[in-house]
Write an enzyme that holds these catalytic residues in place. Sequence first.
Site, mmCIF file in Angstrom:
data_model
loop_
_atom_site.group_PDB
_atom_site.id
_atom_site.type_symbol
_atom_site.label_atom_id
_atom_site.label_comp_id
_atom_site.label_asym_id
_atom_site.label_seq_id
_atom_site.Cartn_x
_atom_site.Cartn_y
_atom_site.Cartn_z
ATOM 1 C CG ASP A 125 -2.227 -0.576 1.061
ATOM 2 O OD1 ASP A 125 -2.737 -0.530 -0.079
ATOM 3 O OD2 ASP A 125 -2.794 -1.089 2.039
ATOM 4 C CD GLU A 181 -11.911 -2.133 2.502
ATOM 5 O OE1 GLU A 181 -10.834 -1.753 1.981
ATOM 6 O OE2 GLU A 181 -12.065 -2.219 3.734
HETATM 7 O O1 KIV Z 1 -4.659 -2.379 4.004
HETATM 8 C C1 KIV Z 1 -5.345 -3.371 3.751
HETATM 9 O O2 KIV Z 1 -5.312 -4.400 4.444
HETATM 10 C C2 KIV Z 1 -6.231 -3.323 2.601
HETATM 11 C C3 KIV Z 1 -7.232 -4.419 2.462
HETATM 12 C C4 KIV Z 1 -8.378 -4.186 3.364
HETATM 13 C C5 KIV Z 1 -7.655 -4.580 1.059
HETATM 14 O O3 KIV Z 1 -6.169 -2.405 1.835
#
Ligand code: KIV
Length: 269
Positions: free
Chosen positions: A80, A178
């Site tokens: 991310d 999501e």
């Molecule tokens: O940060 C995370 O775990 C996510 C998932 C909920 C897809 O983005």
Amino acid sequence: MLNALLTRAKAGEKIAMLTCYDATFAKLMTLAGVDVLLVGDSLGMVIQGADSTLLVNMQDMLYHTRIVAKGAPQAVIMSDMPAGSYEYDLAQALANAQALIQAGAHIVKIEGGGHMVDTARYLVEQGVPVCAHLGFTPQSVEKLGGYKIQGKTEQAASAMLADAQAMANAGVSLVLFEMVPAALATHITQNISVPTIGIGAGAGCSGQVLVLQDLLGIYTGPAEKTPQAYKAPRFIQNFLGQSGDIQQAIVTYVQAVKSGEFPEEKHSY
Ligand code: KIV
């Protein structure tokens, strides 16, 4: 590795993805056949104890990406991009995305539709594979007024389809949904050129993701609540309860995603 996975997904194989934050679980997940290890900024909640993902920074993401990559040199790793690391400036977005790739990620995930399409296109043009996260986007939890299902009105559903198509045209490799109605996620999956991943988005997506702690039945709600008083999201499934063994729980999850047994209707909106 990522390209081979995308080819399999386009041929109809379901993608099993799981969040991963350390080397031990990275090893275990690789052995269990998890296709993509997501170094999610959910680590802000499940590792750091915050009540949102908003305080996670690049140093945190680089640290966890490095240790996951150490445990799973053969796995596809998605990291991310944390809040504040990509939204304001293309050059900054590219520098941060490249830092995550150097730390061991194969693809980065950014949140948001319309306004983020140019950022996604720029990253892809510069050689960074991107996953677009649509629907409920945790980094915008304040703006969205809490953990709410997205795309419920006709207008919101059309906007989400347009965002997903724009992201696919911009060259993203995957789109993640999501908390989106199952019918909408299925419809969009059938009308875009890239595979989709769902969490609370029904069985019609090309693959699924869960937060590791949720799969293991570990309480992830607020510290001031008890597990009994907490209303968990319906897409959570405790796979450890069935097997009593962590490795087997992850194998069971992978098999259930691949066979289409998970998610069931009760996990969807
Ligand atoms: O940060 C995370 O775990 C996510 C998932 C909920 C897809 O983005």
